[in-house]
Design an enzyme around this catalytic site. Sequence first.
Site, mmCIF file in Angstrom:
data_model
loop_
_atom_site.group_PDB
_atom_site.id
_atom_site.type_symbol
_atom_site.label_atom_id
_atom_site.label_comp_id
_atom_site.label_asym_id
_atom_site.label_seq_id
_atom_site.Cartn_x
_atom_site.Cartn_y
_atom_site.Cartn_z
ATOM 1 N N PRO A 53 -29.218 30.497 30.537
ATOM 2 C CA PRO A 53 -29.341 29.032 30.657
ATOM 3 C C PRO A 53 -28.113 28.382 31.296
ATOM 4 O O PRO A 53 -28.212 27.294 31.838
ATOM 5 C CB PRO A 53 -29.530 28.555 29.214
ATOM 6 C CG PRO A 53 -29.335 29.722 28.331
ATOM 7 C CD PRO A 53 -29.346 30.956 29.156
ATOM 8 N N GLU B 7 -29.634 33.730 22.696
ATOM 9 C CA GLU B 7 -28.405 33.897 21.915
ATOM 10 C C GLU B 7 -27.320 34.563 22.748
ATOM 11 O O GLU B 7 -26.148 34.398 22.488
ATOM 12 C CB GLU B 7 -28.637 34.766 20.676
ATOM 13 C CG GLU B 7 -29.658 34.249 19.709
ATOM 14 C CD GLU B 7 -31.010 34.918 19.898
ATOM 15 O OE1 GLU B 7 -31.328 35.313 21.027
ATOM 16 O OE2 GLU B 7 -31.747 35.030 18.905
ATOM 17 N N ARG C 247 -43.155 34.845 47.323
ATOM 18 C CA ARG C 247 -43.995 34.118 48.290
ATOM 19 C C ARG C 247 -43.293 33.925 49.635
ATOM 20 O O ARG C 247 -43.931 33.585 50.619
ATOM 21 C CB ARG C 247 -44.484 32.786 47.722
ATOM 22 C CG ARG C 247 -43.414 31.777 47.476
ATOM 23 C CD ARG C 247 -43.962 30.579 46.738
ATOM 24 N NE ARG C 247 -44.760 29.697 47.572
ATOM 25 C CZ ARG C 247 -44.265 28.901 48.505
ATOM 26 N NH1 ARG C 247 -42.971 28.885 48.737
ATOM 27 N NH2 ARG C 247 -45.049 28.123 49.215
ATOM 28 N N ASP D 136 -44.378 23.179 52.928
ATOM 29 C CA ASP D 136 -43.757 23.177 51.608
ATOM 30 C C ASP D 136 -42.810 22.013 51.405
ATOM 31 O O ASP D 136 -42.007 21.716 52.262
ATOM 32 C CB ASP D 136 -42.848 24.411 51.458
ATOM 33 C CG ASP D 136 -43.607 25.613 51.039
ATOM 34 O OD1 ASP D 136 -44.812 25.487 50.860
ATOM 35 O OD2 ASP D 136 -42.965 26.660 50.898
HETATM 36 N N1 ADE Z 1 -32.789 31.776 29.231
HETATM 37 C C1 ADE Z 1 -33.020 30.777 28.355
HETATM 38 N N2 ADE Z 1 -33.121 29.612 28.985
HETATM 39 C C2 ADE Z 1 -32.965 29.862 30.320
HETATM 40 C C3 ADE Z 1 -32.968 29.042 31.471
HETATM 41 N N3 ADE Z 1 -33.150 27.733 31.422
HETATM 42 N N4 ADE Z 1 -32.760 29.652 32.648
HETATM 43 C C4 ADE Z 1 -32.552 30.975 32.713
HETATM 44 N N5 ADE Z 1 -32.537 31.787 31.663
HETATM 45 C C5 ADE Z 1 -32.738 31.239 30.463
#
Ligand code: ADE
Length: 252
Positions: free
Chosen positions: A88, A115, A152, A167
């Site tokens: 994330p 985590e 793609r 696109d």
């Molecule tokens: N793992 C958990 N959330 C994520 C996200 N937003 N982007 C990439 N991997 C993740």
Amino acid sequence: MRIDVLTVLPGLFDCFLREGVIGRAISSGKVDVRVHNLRDFTTDKHRVVDDVPYGGGPGMVLKPEPIFRAYEELTKEGEKPFVILTEPWGERFNQEMAKELSEKPRLLIICGRYEGVDERVKAIVDREVSIGDYVLTGGELPAMVIMDAVLRLVPGVLGNRESLEADSFSDRGLLGYPNYTRPARFRGMEVPDVLLSGHHAKIERWRKEQSLRRTLERRPEVIERLKREGLLTEEELEILRKIEEEREVGED
Ligand code: ADE
């Protein structure tokens, strides 16, 4: 192109890899996608892939050994893959990154989990990638998002019916224009006359204007960047001046 995916939830990929454009690309042999269960690279009886974090705290952390073992096994032969870890807090995925990744002959996507992953795994990772500022339970959906956007763009994966040309984002980041299909009148809502006119130059101009309008409304920073970098044509600048004049009149 070949993509290997390393995950603790391989079943999540089944439908994605079987259906639609991606399913067809795989069954016709245009791309080679292989999903691997991280547990298959453990050596203990219970096939453990995670452990508690050093220093304490909630959640479990993916252990380094199975990931390194998988990496070594998968890279024993053939070209070395470009390695992505989904996280994330990684670099934000966008169309430009999709294009760059689509030009690599081989990718390995390691699905992280929210985590975390033992930091030493980063030694084999080329790029940490996030698909947006929100936290998912694992990296499987991000891996599918990345694969979809990347595959793609691989030549031959999209047929004419799904052309790349119109696109959103493929044309300098400008957003796409509105589309309509039959019927021409539906529940009192009409298709704009110009699209029924058969006048190709007028249709082109209308689409360009709609695309600029949308981008100006929803992503004004894209227009600012294109202006700054001199990437707009004289015709586009003229359309933008017209839209801006209309807005000023609207405000009076
Ligand atoms: N793992 C958990 N959330 C994520 C996200 N937003 N982007 C990439 N991997 C993740």
